[in-house]
Scaffold this motif. Sequence first.
Motif, mmCIF file in Angstrom:
data_model
loop_
_atom_site.group_PDB
_atom_site.id
_atom_site.type_symbol
_atom_site.label_atom_id
_atom_site.label_comp_id
_atom_site.label_asym_id
_atom_site.label_seq_id
_atom_site.Cartn_x
_atom_site.Cartn_y
_atom_site.Cartn_z
ATOM 1 N N THR A 1 0.832 -1.195 0.000
ATOM 2 C CA THR A 1 0.000 0.000 0.000
ATOM 3 C C THR A 1 0.868 1.246 0.000
ATOM 4 O O THR A 1 1.835 1.329 0.755
ATOM 5 C CB THR A 1 -0.916 0.028 1.243
ATOM 6 N N ARG B 1 -2.170 -1.019 -3.721
ATOM 7 C CA ARG B 1 -3.306 -0.322 -3.121
ATOM 8 C C ARG B 1 -2.848 1.112 -2.854
ATOM 9 O O ARG B 1 -1.769 1.334 -2.313
ATOM 10 C CB ARG B 1 -3.687 -1.014 -1.812
ATOM 11 N N THR C 1 -7.648 3.952 -4.465
ATOM 12 C CA THR C 1 -8.285 2.712 -4.031
ATOM 13 C C THR C 1 -9.235 3.027 -2.887
ATOM 14 O O THR C 1 -10.347 2.514 -2.820
ATOM 15 C CB THR C 1 -7.235 1.687 -3.555
#
Length: 172
Positions: A117, A140, A159
């Motif tokens: 992420t 992400r 996202t």
Amino acid sequence: MVNSNKYEQHIFRSQRLAVFADVQNMFYSARNNYSDSRLDYDKLLNTVLKGRQLIRAIAYLVETDDIDQSGFKYHLRNFGWEVRSKQLKIRPDGSTKGDWDMGIAIDAIAISEKVDTVVLVSGDGDFTALVEHLKACGIRVEVHSFERNTAAELISSATEYYPIDESILRRK
């Protein structure tokens, strides 16, 4: 029935995370929304982590000769942030140039293979292409910013979008 909250927490805990904060964007957004407040970078980092493994947190500053930011940089480092800074450029015509858009994009792409992420702390719509690229690579991308000062295309490309509210601010 599975408790989705516990399931999400389990998945989150296994995520590796990198955070990139556009300090100038956040400074002016906080000033526009809450004139007597500043973003609390310690609270911000704790808020975005959500129990996940922090790989890197980088705060990008633009400095000027007339404002001493050494105390702010010291506090950022104590909160776990790496600090990248550069001088504001003054062009011959008197206009100024001082942003980290390319630096943030290059750093985010460079680290993307080592994280699950990427958290972008900015409302700048110029980052939309970066967000789309990272997502295409399977990353992400979460965006945290002041909603009133955030480009709609950046919000929709993320996202997940998290608006920053007063709980992550500190008074001057």
